[in-house]
Design an enzyme around this catalytic site. Structure first.
Site, PDB file in Angstrom:
ATOM      1  N   GLY A  23      48.938  79.513  15.411  1.00  0.00           N
ATOM      2  CA  GLY A  23      49.479  80.059  14.171  1.00  0.00           C
ATOM      3  C   GLY A  23      48.926  81.439  13.874  1.00  0.00           C
ATOM      4  O   GLY A  23      48.121  82.001  14.637  1.00  0.00           O
ATOM      5  N   THR A  48      55.258  75.567  13.630  1.00  0.00           N
ATOM      6  CA  THR A  48      55.437  76.940  13.140  1.00  0.00           C
ATOM      7  C   THR A  48      54.584  77.933  13.932  1.00  0.00           C
ATOM      8  O   THR A  48      54.719  79.136  13.743  1.00  0.00           O
ATOM      9  CB  THR A  48      55.102  77.050  11.634  1.00  0.00           C
ATOM     10  OG1 THR A  48      53.761  76.609  11.425  1.00  0.00           O
ATOM     11  CG2 THR A  48      56.063  76.220  10.796  1.00  0.00           C
ATOM     12  N   ASN A 112      41.878  62.947  10.400  1.00  0.00           N
ATOM     13  CA  ASN A 112      41.547  62.881  11.830  1.00  0.00           C
ATOM     14  C   ASN A 112      40.498  63.916  12.222  1.00  0.00           C
ATOM     15  O   ASN A 112      39.591  63.643  13.008  1.00  0.00           O
ATOM     16  CB  ASN A 112      42.809  63.096  12.667  1.00  0.00           C
ATOM     17  CG  ASN A 112      43.732  61.888  12.612  1.00  0.00           C
ATOM     18  OD1 ASN A 112      43.282  60.762  12.416  1.00  0.00           O
ATOM     19  ND2 ASN A 112      45.032  62.114  12.777  1.00  0.00           N
ATOM     20  N   TYR A 158      52.702  71.046  -0.429  1.00  0.00           N
ATOM     21  CA  TYR A 158      51.613  71.862   0.141  1.00  0.00           C
ATOM     22  C   TYR A 158      50.392  71.817  -0.774  1.00  0.00           C
ATOM     23  O   TYR A 158      49.273  71.552  -0.335  1.00  0.00           O
ATOM     24  CB  TYR A 158      52.106  73.303   0.312  1.00  0.00           C
ATOM     25  CG  TYR A 158      51.146  74.248   0.985  1.00  0.00           C
ATOM     26  CD1 TYR A 158      50.769  74.060   2.311  1.00  0.00           C
ATOM     27  CD2 TYR A 158      50.649  75.362   0.310  1.00  0.00           C
ATOM     28  CE1 TYR A 158      49.903  74.956   2.936  1.00  0.00           C
ATOM     29  CE2 TYR A 158      49.798  76.267   0.938  1.00  0.00           C
ATOM     30  CZ  TYR A 158      49.427  76.053   2.250  1.00  0.00           C
ATOM     31  OH  TYR A 158      48.577  76.943   2.872  1.00  0.00           O
TER      32      TYR A 158
END
Ligand code: UDP
Length: 327
Positions: A23, A48, A112, A158
């Site tokens: 990214g 993305t 995670n 978000y």
């Protein structure tokens, strides 16, 4: 440059796992860490992110890349000293297109990666966001402000994922003694912001360079504070190297209205573009400006690249991109 190269008590090169490595921020961060002597394992599901962002890094012997979705269980063989969780759609256009994936990477992905850090005895770094402040009623925003977020609006996916991620990060610190850092990242721009990313700086620069009208949403009087990516990464690395547990604003405190940004982009590009006014997105924050007193006092950091220079540098990169694409 990071202050964390080789440890004096340990001849081994320090090793970091960076999620979202392909990214915009993840690739710049990975480059900075490799340049400072770290081994970096980059993870990305390329939702993305773009492999082009890793062109300079992939041949490097201290960088490895795994195409991986961190919302699934992650194990990384060998020692790990730092886990830096930068994976997430971050443009409003992207997180509106991928609302569930955005919530999953902020929630399950963070869980995670916290688990990985705990298993490895590594430091955990969360890329959080100024969006945790929502449409802020305190200005400029300090870290002790709890924010003003619409949890069920389109941006909530978000904002709430990152708020959950911050809460979970601090829960791991309190329950397991995990060493954690949290950066609240304000609007950042620079080379590698995808042309189709949808954020205001990339939209305006591309529109201006092509002589198209600049799409100003609403009346353009809403404000943002734009940080050049090199400054942002320096702040992130300084926070990683610090001892501070708890969120720290990392952004450029110089505030501009969107109209001022549009005018500056037109000047910098020498464009003849005009502006067109379009609908304001739902829950678009009215104003945003970081109070960076905490970062200044903790690690003596502040941005050095101001808007005009940063736009010029970004513009040069976009020109090269367009040429490479034959446009
Ligand atoms: N914006 C705009 N034109 C565009 C893209 C964005 O006027 O083509 C506005 C948007 O409404 C917001 C600001 O620019 O007020 C910053 O938007 P961006 O998507 O870059 O990031 P945000 O700060 O909203 O997360």
């Amino acid at each position: 440059m990071t202050e964390s190269p080789r440890r004096s008590t340990d001849a081994r090169v320090p090793r970091a796992v960076v999620t979202g490595a392909a990214g915009f921020l993840g690739s710049h961060l990975s480059e900075r860490l490799v340049g400072a002597g770290w081994d970096v394992v980059g993870l990305d599901n390329l939702l993305t992110g773009r492999m082009e962002n890793l062109e300079a890094l992939l041949p490097h012997e201290r960088f490895t890349f795994e195409h991986y979705d961190v919302t699934n269980f992650v194990d990384v063989a060998g020692a790990v000293d730092a886990v830096l969780h930068f994976a997430s759609p971050a443009s409003p256009v992207d997180y509106l297109e991928y609302p569930i994936k955005t919530m999953k990477v902020g929630a399950l992905g963070t869980h995670n990666m916290l688990g990985l850090a705990l298993a490895k005895g590594a430091k955990f770094f969360l890329a959080s966001t100024s969006e945790v402040y929502g449409d802020p009623q305190v200005h400029p925003q300090t870290e002790d402000y709890w924010g003003h977020v619409n949890p069920i609006g389109p941006r909530g996916v978000y904002d709430e994922a990152k708020r959950f991620a911050e809460a979970l990060t601090l829960a791991y610190h309190r329950s397991h003694g995990l060493d954690v850092r949290i950066s609240r990242i304000f609007n950042t721009y620079g080379p590698r912001l995808r042309p189709a990313d949808g954020r205001v700086v990339s939209n305006f620069l591309f529109q201006a360079m092509r002589g198209e009208p600049l799409t100003v949403y609403g009346d353009g009087k809403q404000s943002r504070s734009f940080c050049f990516v090199d400054d942002e990464i320096s702040g992130i690395v300084a926070l990683l190297d610090s001892d501070y547990v708890g969120p720290v604003n990392i952004g450029n405190p110089n505030e501009f209205t969107i109209l001022e940004l549009a005018e500056t982009v037109i000047e910098v590009t020498g464009s003849t573009s005009k502006m067109v006014f379009e609908d304001l997105p739902v829950d678009d924050p009215t104003q945003r400006k970081p109070d960076i007193s905490l970062a200044r006092s903790l690690f003596d950091w502040e941005p050095t690249v101001q808007l005009r220079e940063g736009l010029e540098r970004t513009c040069l990169w976009y020109k090269a991109e367009l040429e490479a694409r034959g446009e």
